[in-house]
Design a protein around this motif. Sequence first.
Motif, PDB file in Angstrom:
ATOM      1  N   LYS A 102       0.831  -1.200   0.000  1.00 40.09           N
ATOM      2  CA  LYS A 102       0.000   0.000   0.000  1.00 40.09           C
ATOM      3  C   LYS A 102       0.867   1.253   0.000  1.00 40.09           C
ATOM      4  CE  LYS A 102      -4.501   0.965   2.080  1.00 40.09           C
ATOM      5  NZ  LYS A 102      -5.401   0.629   3.200  1.00 40.09           N
ATOM      6  N   ASP A 103       1.953   1.209   0.775  1.00 36.74           N
ATOM      7  CA  ASP A 103       2.842   2.364   0.897  1.00 36.74           C
ATOM      8  C   ASP A 103       3.632   2.598  -0.394  1.00 36.74           C
ATOM      9  OD1 ASP A 103       4.287   4.464   2.227  1.00 36.74           O
ATOM     10  OD2 ASP A 103       5.965   3.084   2.442  1.00 36.74           O
ATOM     11  N   ILE A 104       4.155   1.528  -0.980  1.00 34.14           N
ATOM     12  CA  ILE A 104       4.952   1.648  -2.205  1.00 34.14           C
ATOM     13  C   ILE A 104       4.145   2.278  -3.328  1.00 34.14           C
ATOM     14  CG2 ILE A 104       6.070   0.337  -4.060  1.00 34.14           C
ATOM     15  CD1 ILE A 104       6.931  -1.685  -1.875  1.00 34.14           C
ATOM     16  N   PHE A 105       2.911   1.826  -3.492  1.00 37.53           N
ATOM     17  CA  PHE A 105       2.099   2.277  -4.621  1.00 37.53           C
ATOM     18  C   PHE A 105       1.085   3.348  -4.235  1.00 37.53           C
ATOM     19  CE2 PHE A 105       3.476  -2.058  -5.603  1.00 37.53           C
ATOM     20  CZ  PHE A 105       4.103  -1.839  -6.825  1.00 37.53           C
ATOM     21  N   ASP A 106       1.163   3.818  -2.983  1.00 40.55           N
ATOM     22  CA  ASP A 106       0.267   4.879  -2.509  1.00 40.55           C
ATOM     23  C   ASP A 106      -1.184   4.538  -2.853  1.00 40.55           C
ATOM     24  OD1 ASP A 106      -0.471   7.251  -1.319  1.00 40.55           O
ATOM     25  OD2 ASP A 106      -0.144   8.465  -3.121  1.00 40.55           O
ATOM     26  N   SER A 107      -1.597   3.329  -2.445  1.00 37.98           N
ATOM     27  CA  SER A 107      -2.894   2.806  -2.877  1.00 37.98           C
ATOM     28  C   SER A 107      -3.959   2.807  -1.790  1.00 37.98           C
ATOM     29  CB  SER A 107      -2.718   1.375  -3.410  1.00 37.98           C
ATOM     30  OG  SER A 107      -2.201   0.530  -2.392  1.00 37.98           O
ATOM     31  N   ASP A 108      -3.833   3.713  -0.817  1.00 42.61           N
ATOM     32  CA  ASP A 108      -4.886   3.823   0.188  1.00 42.61           C
ATOM     33  C   ASP A 108      -6.206   4.168  -0.496  1.00 42.61           C
ATOM     34  OD1 ASP A 108      -5.802   3.923   2.954  1.00 42.61           O
ATOM     35  OD2 ASP A 108      -6.080   6.053   2.594  1.00 42.61           O
ATOM     36  N   ILE A 109      -6.077   4.978  -1.569  1.00 47.63           N
ATOM     37  CA  ILE A 109      -7.218   5.271  -2.427  1.00 47.63           C
ATOM     38  C   ILE A 109      -6.904   4.702  -3.804  1.00 47.63           C
ATOM     39  CG2 ILE A 109      -8.606   7.081  -3.514  1.00 47.63           C
ATOM     40  CD1 ILE A 109      -8.006   8.851  -1.120  1.00 47.63           C
ATOM     41  N   CYS A 110      -7.826   3.949  -4.373  1.00 41.44           N
ATOM     42  CA  CYS A 110      -7.603   3.321  -5.675  1.00 41.44           C
ATOM     43  C   CYS A 110      -7.265   4.373  -6.734  1.00 41.44           C
ATOM     44  CB  CYS A 110      -8.849   2.548  -6.113  1.00 41.44           C
ATOM     45  SG  CYS A 110      -9.255   1.141  -5.055  1.00 41.44           S
ATOM     46  N   ARG A 111      -6.308   4.055  -7.569  1.00 41.50           N
ATOM     47  CA  ARG A 111      -5.910   4.966  -8.638  1.00 41.50           C
ATOM     48  C   ARG A 111      -6.889   4.941  -9.804  1.00 41.50           C
ATOM     49  NH1 ARG A 111      -0.615   6.790  -8.618  1.00 41.50           N
ATOM     50  NH2 ARG A 111       0.656   6.047  -6.875  1.00 41.50           N
ATOM     51  N   MET A 112      -7.647   3.873  -9.921  1.00 43.13           N
ATOM     52  CA  MET A 112      -8.589   3.720 -11.028  1.00 43.13           C
ATOM     53  C   MET A 112      -9.948   3.297 -10.498  1.00 43.13           C
ATOM     54  SD  MET A 112      -6.257   1.694 -13.814  1.00 43.13           S
ATOM     55  CE  MET A 112      -4.683   2.318 -14.385  1.00 43.13           C
ATOM     56  N   ALA A 113     -10.948   3.468 -11.338  1.00 39.79           N
ATOM     57  CA  ALA A 113     -12.299   3.031 -11.000  1.00 39.79           C
ATOM     58  C   ALA A 113     -12.617   1.743 -11.754  1.00 39.79           C
ATOM     59  CB  ALA A 113     -13.305   4.119 -11.363  1.00 39.79           C
TER      60      ALA A 113
END
Length: 223
Positions: free
Chosen positions: A173-184
């Motif tokens: 999650k931290d590496i890809f900053d994916s706390d919020i999805c990048r896509m829908a």
Amino acid sequence: MFFRYFLSLSGQRVISADKMMNRSKGPVWHKKLKEKGIIPKRLRGVDKEATWCKSESDGWIYGHGSFSIVSHNVKVLGCFIWMRNSGNEAKLMWLETSHYKGQIDHVVMDSKADDYALFRELKRQKKMTLITKCRNKMVQSEDRRRMHSIMMNHRKLYMQRSHTVEPMQGPVKDIFDSDICRMAGEVNNRRLFAAMGLTVQMYQLQAYRENRSTLKIKDEVLG
């Protein structure tokens, strides 16, 4: 192939499974309105394929789920895949463990896997022992009491979750900053999560070969 390689190295044939919730991109579609299929006029850019789910630590989250499997002896990611946020991670664990039949002895998962039928069939069909957290109020029948006794005898194995699968999703999650999805959408996130998992696996293999921590790979991934 990657994960089987590490399982072949491990004297401890144990894996842990877990689910993480990721908030959707864009605004939140209110749960009651989504159930009725009503999108407010001012609600623009909502992810219609995201779903609601509740956790004890984070409360209600509207988004997409990610499911991961991690080995215990060598802490590496076995899979990191999309799942419905409202989906049943125990059912997905049942499906994913089919890939490792004959290679693992124990599967560790939280109380979402507290089901005697699942415990019985993992043992009968896959020769795997499920280690989970039994709900006290559910220990009633003889089968459940026997299952609970096995869980109590493997408490140390269950506690290993805290430094195997639970810390693993954090770095991803931290590496890809994916706390919020990048896509829908389901398809986009399914592809994205698979790519994220594969990237982490590649760099974990490199870290292992260089005798470094398989959890501290952020700098290498980001270059």
